[in-house]
Each structure stands twice: as structure tokens, then as C-alpha cells.
Write a protein that holds these residues in place. Structure first.
Motif, mmCIF file in Angstrom:
data_model
loop_
_atom_site.group_PDB
_atom_site.id
_atom_site.type_symbol
_atom_site.label_atom_id
_atom_site.label_comp_id
_atom_site.label_asym_id
_atom_site.label_seq_id
_atom_site.Cartn_x
_atom_site.Cartn_y
_atom_site.Cartn_z
ATOM 1 N N LEU A 11 47.991 98.246 62.122
ATOM 2 C CA LEU A 11 46.615 98.349 62.610
ATOM 3 C C LEU A 11 46.573 98.525 64.119
ATOM 4 N N SER A 12 47.643 98.152 64.802
ATOM 5 C CA SER A 12 47.684 98.306 66.262
ATOM 6 C C SER A 12 47.713 99.775 66.683
ATOM 7 N N GLU A 13 48.015 100.704 65.743
ATOM 8 C CA GLU A 13 47.956 102.127 66.081
ATOM 9 C C GLU A 13 46.568 102.532 66.574
ATOM 10 N N TRP A 14 45.529 101.835 66.084
ATOM 11 C CA TRP A 14 44.161 102.200 66.471
ATOM 12 C C TRP A 14 43.866 101.910 67.932
ATOM 13 N N GLU A 15 44.731 101.149 68.582
ATOM 14 C CA GLU A 15 44.536 100.855 70.000
ATOM 15 C C GLU A 15 44.724 102.095 70.874
ATOM 16 N N ALA A 16 45.207 103.187 70.280
ATOM 17 C CA ALA A 16 45.322 104.447 71.030
ATOM 18 C C ALA A 16 43.961 105.002 71.405
ATOM 19 N N PHE A 17 42.907 104.562 70.709
ATOM 20 C CA PHE A 17 41.563 105.040 71.019
ATOM 21 C C PHE A 17 40.943 104.222 72.146
ATOM 22 N N ASP A 18 40.101 104.872 72.928
ATOM 23 C CA ASP A 18 39.357 104.239 74.014
ATOM 24 C C ASP A 18 38.605 103.021 73.467
ATOM 25 N N SER A 19 38.802 101.868 74.081
ATOM 26 C CA SER A 19 38.183 100.639 73.584
ATOM 27 C C SER A 19 36.667 100.623 73.750
ATOM 28 N N SER A 20 36.125 101.534 74.556
ATOM 29 C CA SER A 20 34.668 101.592 74.705
ATOM 30 C C SER A 20 33.996 102.300 73.530
ATOM 31 N N TYR A 21 34.798 102.943 72.676
ATOM 32 C CA TYR A 21 34.284 103.612 71.485
ATOM 33 C C TYR A 21 34.311 102.636 70.307
ATOM 34 N N THR A 22 33.325 102.731 69.431
ATOM 35 C CA THR A 22 33.244 101.858 68.262
ATOM 36 C C THR A 22 34.018 102.459 67.102
ATOM 37 N N ARG A 23 34.946 101.702 66.539
ATOM 38 C CA ARG A 23 35.651 102.108 65.332
ATOM 39 C C ARG A 23 34.925 101.507 64.129
ATOM 40 N N VAL A 24 34.454 102.365 63.242
ATOM 41 C CA VAL A 24 33.734 101.878 62.069
ATOM 42 C C VAL A 24 34.676 101.091 61.161
ATOM 43 N N ALA A 64 50.259 110.899 70.439
ATOM 44 C CA ALA A 64 50.115 112.096 71.284
ATOM 45 C C ALA A 64 48.924 112.934 70.841
ATOM 46 N N GLN A 65 48.696 113.028 69.545
ATOM 47 C CA GLN A 65 47.553 113.788 69.045
ATOM 48 C C GLN A 65 46.239 113.117 69.414
ATOM 49 N N VAL A 66 46.186 111.779 69.327
ATOM 50 C CA VAL A 66 44.974 111.069 69.740
ATOM 51 C C VAL A 66 44.690 111.323 71.217
ATOM 52 N N ALA A 67 45.728 111.361 72.040
ATOM 53 C CA ALA A 67 45.526 111.624 73.468
ATOM 54 C C ALA A 67 44.904 113.001 73.684
ATOM 55 N N GLU A 68 45.377 114.006 72.955
ATOM 56 C CA GLU A 68 44.784 115.347 73.055
ATOM 57 C C GLU A 68 43.333 115.349 72.588
ATOM 58 N N LEU A 69 43.116 114.705 71.452
ATOM 59 C CA LEU A 69 41.780 114.664 70.877
ATOM 60 C C LEU A 69 40.797 113.972 71.812
ATOM 61 N N MET A 70 41.169 112.806 72.301
ATOM 62 C CA MET A 70 40.232 112.041 73.123
ATOM 63 C C MET A 70 40.044 112.647 74.505
ATOM 64 N N LEU A 72 45.459 113.856 61.168
ATOM 65 C CA LEU A 72 46.650 113.719 62.000
ATOM 66 C C LEU A 72 47.932 113.755 61.169
ATOM 67 N N SER A 73 49.038 113.926 61.849
ATOM 68 C CA SER A 73 50.344 114.029 61.197
ATOM 69 C C SER A 73 50.755 112.699 60.571
ATOM 70 N N PHE A 74 51.523 112.794 59.492
ATOM 71 C CA PHE A 74 51.929 111.595 58.759
ATOM 72 C C PHE A 74 53.268 111.044 59.209
ATOM 73 N N GLU A 75 54.048 111.792 59.995
ATOM 74 C CA GLU A 75 55.454 111.431 60.177
ATOM 75 C C GLU A 75 55.667 110.150 60.991
ATOM 76 N N THR A 76 55.134 110.075 62.217
ATOM 77 C CA THR A 76 55.456 108.928 63.076
ATOM 78 C C THR A 76 54.244 108.510 63.910
ATOM 79 N N PRO A 77 54.193 107.219 64.290
ATOM 80 C CA PRO A 77 53.148 106.779 65.220
ATOM 81 C C PRO A 77 53.192 107.512 66.559
ATOM 82 N N ALA A 78 54.377 107.885 67.024
ATOM 83 C CA ALA A 78 54.481 108.564 68.317
ATOM 84 C C ALA A 78 53.775 109.918 68.282
#
Length: 231
Positions: free
Chosen positions: A159-172, A130-136, A120-126
Motif C-alpha cells: 500500500l506504500s506504493e500509493w505514496e508516489a502520488f502528491d499528498s495534497s490529492y485525495t485518493r478515493v 516512474a510512470q506516476v512521476a510522468e503522469l503527475m 500502469l505496468s505490472f512488472e515492478t514498483p520502480a
């Protein structure tokens, strides 16, 4: 069925030892690996890194993101099992550089694994959100039962950036509150260093996870042993 998965940013601009990376694949007994920052025939690395990293044991699929110094730069997926399908998606929202994800389907005996690799891009959380939304969205639309997403997600501000992922998925990385700092160099712009991850679809069990403490890059390889549900 147990499968060993890894993700690794190999920092191709730092003259990586591709043979050492291939040995690491074998030493860690890896089945599927997502690599980020790999090059083909650039001025600074005037050769093809992919077959060297693959050695004799792995198939590979490459997804270019940039034309760089007369060659190509991008991400790649390696597998020691049959790769039956390949899709490359360019994100609609990016920063300075184009970014993509690559999806391959891997045959594992009578079962399959749909495997996604991204950087993913390094510039901003925003932008990353948006990229996580496309990916998921692509992952949710994927009809395969077993899905794994890996990558360098550059989630370096909180670390709250990871909340963009579906909570039903396991983050290693971050599972049960245990975080691996996978980025090892110092960068004053970064607030957290746990930026690489492996994401598992519901039903896949995480057996074990660790980072490989070999200095081959500015990142450490994140490895997970997973168990696929019975058919």
C-alpha cells in the motif's frame, strides 16, 4: 456540482459482456468512466467493443497501447457530456508492454473537468513510480481547476506504493484508511489487491465511494460521487 466517476478494468481477454458493462454505466448513473483492457477487432474479439459499451448514452475516446491479434488493445474514456479536448501520452518508462495515459476535458455545464485515465505496468514498483512521476507532472502542468485521475495502477506489492502520488490529492481507494480490494482473482505474485483508484485534485470533495459487486471481470468497478467546488 456533483459528478459520478468510475474506473473499471474489463478484462477484454476474458470475453467480457460489453452490453452488461453498458447497463452498469446506466444503472450506476455514471457521468465519466475510465476503462482499461478494451479491444477493437482482434482475433479473439473480432468486433469493436467501444460502441457496444457506450450504447446510446456515452461518447468515447480510445487510446491504443498495443497492436494485438490483428486489432487494437488499450484504454478508453466514456462520458455522457461533451468531450472537448483529447491528449494521449506514451510513458517513457515501461515494462514488457507500452503504456499510456489519455487526458480528456469534459464540459459540465459552465465548468470543466480534466480527466485522466491510465493502466500502469505490472512488472515492478520502480517502473510504476516512474510512470506516476510522468503522469503527475502532466497533471500539475494542467491549468484546469478540476482534475481527476483514474486507472488500474497495478500497485500490488505494498500500500506504500500509493505514496508516489502528491499528498495534497485525495485518493478515493484508501481514503481515511478504508481500502477496497478491486482485484478479485487470486494471484500469488500479488501482496495487495487494492490496485484501482480515483485521484482527486485539491478542492474536489469526495461525497461517497463504493465498489460494484457484479462479476463482469477479474476487477470490480470503483465508483465515486464527487462534488466540484463552486466557481
Amino acid at each position: 456540482m456533483q459528478v459520478r466517476i468510475a474506473t473499471f478494468n474489463m478484462a477484454s481477454g476474458e470475453d467480457p459482456d460489453c452490453t452488461a458493462v453498458e447497463r452498469l454505466f446506466v444503472d450506476e448513473d455514471l457521468d465519466v468512466i475510465g476503462l482499461q483492457e478494451i479491444e477493437r477487432f482482434t482475433a479473439r474479439a473480432p468486433y469493436d467493443m467501444l460502441p457496444i459499451v457506450a450504447g446510446r448514452n456515452y461518447q468515447w475516446q480510445f487510446a491504443p497501447t498495443l497492436a494485438l491479434m490483428g486489432g487494437q488493445y488499450g484504454i478508453a474514456t466514456f462520458a455522457r457530456h461533451q468531450i472537448s479536448q483529447v491528449k494521449i501520452h506514451k510513458y517513457g518508462v515501461t515494462g514488457e508492454e507500452d503504456r499510456v495515459f489519455i487526458n480528456v476535458v469534459i464540459r459540465l455545464g459552465d465548468d470543466t473537468l480534466s480527466f485522466y485515465n491510465t493502466h500502469l505496468s505490472f512488472e515492478t514498483p520502480a517502473i510504476r513510480s516512474a510512470q506516476v512521476a510522468e503522469l503527475m507532472q502532466a497533471v500539475h502542468d494542467d491549468k484546469h481547476r478540476n482534475k481527476v485521475v483514474v486507472g488500474d495502477f497495478n500497485m500490488d506489492q505494498s500500500l506504500s506504493e500509493w505514496e508516489a502520488f502528491d499528498s495534497s490529492y485525495t485518493r478515493v481507494n484508501g481514503n481515511s484508511g478504508h481500502w477496497f480490494d478491486t482485484y478479485k482473482w487470486r494471484d500469488s505474485a500479488m501482496k495487495v489487491n487494492a490496485i484501482d483508484n480515483i485521484i482527486l485534485s485539491p478542492g474536489i470533495n469526495l461525497v461517497e465511494a463504493h465498489v460494484v459487486r457484479r462479476i463482469l471481470s477479474d476487477h470490480q468497478m470503483l465508483v465515486a460521487t464527487i462534488s466540484l467546488p463552486d466557481m
